[in-house]
Scaffold this active site. Structure first.
Site, mmCIF file in Angstrom:
data_model
loop_
_atom_site.group_PDB
_atom_site.id
_atom_site.type_symbol
_atom_site.label_atom_id
_atom_site.label_comp_id
_atom_site.label_asym_id
_atom_site.label_seq_id
_atom_site.Cartn_x
_atom_site.Cartn_y
_atom_site.Cartn_z
ATOM 1 N N LYS A 162 -3.924 35.391 32.231
ATOM 2 C CA LYS A 162 -3.595 34.378 31.222
ATOM 3 C C LYS A 162 -2.255 33.713 31.545
ATOM 4 C CE LYS A 162 -4.516 36.011 27.133
ATOM 5 N NZ LYS A 162 -4.392 36.655 25.803
ATOM 6 N N LYS A 182 0.029 45.180 27.748
ATOM 7 C CA LYS A 182 -0.505 45.250 26.380
ATOM 8 C C LYS A 182 -0.210 46.620 25.814
ATOM 9 C CE LYS A 182 -3.292 42.431 24.514
ATOM 10 N NZ LYS A 182 -3.072 41.107 24.090
ATOM 11 N N LYS A 238 4.371 41.069 29.974
ATOM 12 C CA LYS A 238 4.291 40.478 28.632
ATOM 13 C C LYS A 238 2.930 40.717 28.007
ATOM 14 C CE LYS A 238 6.275 37.672 25.628
ATOM 15 N NZ LYS A 238 5.859 38.623 24.585
ATOM 16 N N HIS A 271 3.290 43.740 38.018
ATOM 17 C CA HIS A 271 4.730 43.467 38.074
ATOM 18 C C HIS A 271 5.052 42.383 39.094
ATOM 19 C CE1 HIS A 271 4.466 47.665 36.481
ATOM 20 N NE2 HIS A 271 5.302 47.137 35.622
ATOM 21 N N HIS A 272 4.044 41.564 39.426
ATOM 22 C CA HIS A 272 4.334 40.526 40.434
ATOM 23 C C HIS A 272 5.352 39.531 39.907
ATOM 24 C CE1 HIS A 272 1.551 38.269 37.939
ATOM 25 N NE2 HIS A 272 1.905 37.171 38.563
ATOM 26 N N SER A 297 5.472 32.271 23.213
ATOM 27 C CA SER A 297 6.330 33.453 23.378
ATOM 28 C C SER A 297 7.329 33.220 24.512
ATOM 29 C CB SER A 297 5.496 34.682 23.730
ATOM 30 O OG SER A 297 4.988 35.290 22.570
HETATM 31 N N1 GLU Z 1 -1.122 39.074 21.831
HETATM 32 C C1 GLU Z 1 -1.167 37.723 22.305
HETATM 33 C C2 GLU Z 1 -2.157 37.600 23.451
HETATM 34 O O1 GLU Z 1 -3.089 38.351 23.547
HETATM 35 C C3 GLU Z 1 0.220 37.183 22.632
HETATM 36 C C4 GLU Z 1 0.962 37.877 23.709
HETATM 37 C C5 GLU Z 1 2.415 37.446 23.859
HETATM 38 O O2 GLU Z 1 2.835 36.509 23.200
HETATM 39 O O3 GLU Z 1 3.099 38.065 24.660
HETATM 40 O O4 GLU Z 1 -2.112 36.692 24.215
#
Ligand code: GLU
Length: 469
Positions: A94, A106, A70, A64-65, A362
């Site tokens: 990422k 996730k 996402k 949560h930094h 996104s």
């Molecule tokens: N599921 C994709 C990933 O592993 C996209 C995640 C997203 O757009 O939030 O990067």
């Protein structure tokens, strides 16, 4: 996965290798590594025949930094808590690598999609959204899901629709999930974004003469031979863009088997053949490979695993012939395999960088949802008018005439897709340079360098919060 070490442990090993190159305080590194929260739910689904099935699902918020957190939602039988936590961890790094201001998360729903009707999948998705909502695990400023393996725009449309019916903040509701259909607030270019980002990343990687020469390769995608494992959304688009960029797709693998043709396979023709016959096998002119995984070991310059984790292990790593591995999937190379491949001099372009195109676009979608305006709406016509003035003035001064069609082509203002794609290309190129510089400075591989970049950025965020000394 074939390794006995769990996926999360694999990711932790990669993290630890990178953390050793940094000088952050031990406790801070621990905080950056751990998964902040995991919500495990089980809920009933009333099936079409009236019977009841209990569905297991998770949402993991790794860090949560930065908010919101996402990451996609995976629909697969193999989903479990360890996998969801590992994938959420990768999402944090990422996002940091491509400068997307989100923490990582996730989700996973343990279902075999083939066993359920469309209506049942809809009920599962809506109930999952309700569960997330009731525990404060979804919201434009809280946690924003997206598609992942086994899910796509349709599921995202059900999520946003369910969320809208529950929230008392309709103004921002569209930003509760990304990867939506355009008509439901999606952004152009999101569907193909991960594949396109993979192409941009590989294009960048093969542009460095030093990195290519040391592997006996020349620069550029043109003429390079490529094998792609997985013809889902990511694999298909990556293969298609690479082919358009001049790469030769010599091998394609799906779960039913693989095909190989050293003269090159046309991606769309293979997809059409699969649609018609139900299999990629027996494609005219290509050789069938008995096992799908055999494709990984065939000769090629670039191997792109674009399906699931753990496909290149210590068992098959030594037999890999590719000189470059582009990780379009999350976690396709285990930590042990990583060591073997690096020893062989293989250039591994890591998942935390290479498949970040999805979350990058996104981010653009989320911005569009919060700003309530399509990219390019304010500027497109203005750009076109200014370009027209310049071209007209130039043509007049040279005494040249220019047709209406030519004028249109050169003066066109950028629309949403142009802006999304150029934003994505810029993001992927900038991040690659950052990682490569660190790899050179620290004399390490690209995965470790990517993790170092990410750890440093997350550490900076923590220090900016002023929580830690
Ligand atoms: N599921 C994709 C990933 O592993 C996209 C995640 C997203 O757009 O939030 O990067």
């Amino acid at each position: 996965m074939s390794s006995s070490i769990s996926f999360l442990d694999q990711v932790h090993r990669m993290f630890d290798k990178a953390a050793a190159h940094t000088s952050h305080e031990e406790g801070l590194l621990k905080q950056i590594r751990i998964c902040n929260s995991v919500y495990h739910m089980e809920f009933p689904l009333v099936r079409d025949d009236g019977s009841i099935k209990v569905v297991k699902a998770w949402r993991s918020e790794h860090s949560h930094h930065k908010l919101p957190t996402k990451g996609g939602i995976r629909f697969a039988m193999a989903v479990n808590e360890d996998e969801v936590a590992a994938l959420a961890t990768l999402m944090t790094f990422k996002c940091a690598i491509v400068n997307v201001p989100f923490g990582g998360a996730k989700g996973g729903i343990q279902v075999d999609r083939k066993e359920f009707s469309e209506a049942e999948i809809e009920r599962i998705t809506r109930r999952y959204t309700y569960e997330l909502f009731s525990k404060n695990f979804i919201g434009p400023g809280i946690d924003v899901p997206a598609p992942d393996y086994g899910s796509g725009p349709k599921e995202m449309a059900w999520i946003v629709d369910t969320y809208r019916s529950l929230t008392n903040d309709p103004l921002t509701a569209l930003g509760c999930v990304t990867g939506k259909p355009i008509a439901q607030g999606g952004v152009r270019g999101r569907t193909e974004a991960t594949g396109r980002g993979t192409y941009f990343g590989i294009k960048e990687a093969v542009s460095f003469a030093d990195d290519m020469e040391s592997r006996g390769l020349t620069t550029g995608i043109e003429g390079k031979t490529i094998i792609v494992q997985g013809l889902g959304n990511v694999g298909y688009h990556a293969a298609k863009f690479i082919q358009e960029g001049g790469g030769i797709i010599v091998g394609l693998a799906e779960y039913e088997g693989a095909i190989y043709d050293e003269n090159g396979l046309d991606v769309d023709a293979v997809v059409a053949h699969r649609k018609e016959t139900g299999s990629i096998l027996d494609f005219p002119g290509a050789t069938n490979l008995a096992q799908s995984s055999d494709a990984l070991e065939m000769p090629c310059d670039i191997l792109i695993p674009a399906a699931l984790e753990g496909v290149i292990t210590s068992e098959n790593a030594a037999r890999i012939k590719a000189k470059i591995i582009g990780e379009a999937a999350n976690g396709p190379v285990t930590a042990d395999a990583d060591a073997i491949l690096l020893e062989k001099g293989v250039l591994i372009i890591p998942d935390v960088y290479l498949n970040a195109g999805g979350v990058t676009v996104s981010y653009f979608e989320w911005l569009k949802n919060l700003s309530h305006v399509r990219f390019g709406r304010m500027s497109k016509r203005f750009e076109q008018a200014s370009n027209e003035r310049i071209v007209k003035a130039l043509a007049d001064s040279m005494g040249a005439t220019i047709s209406e069609e030519e004028m249109m082509q050169v003066t066109k203002g950028a629309d949403e897709l142009d802006l999304v794609n150029s934003g994505l290309e810029e993001t992927m190129a900038t991040a690659y340079h950052e990682i490569r510089d660190v790899a050179i400075e620290k004399k390490t591989d690209f995965r470790t360098a990517a993790f170092i970049v990410a750890i440093n950025k997350v550490a900076v965020s923590y220090s900016e919060m002023g929580i830690f000394p």
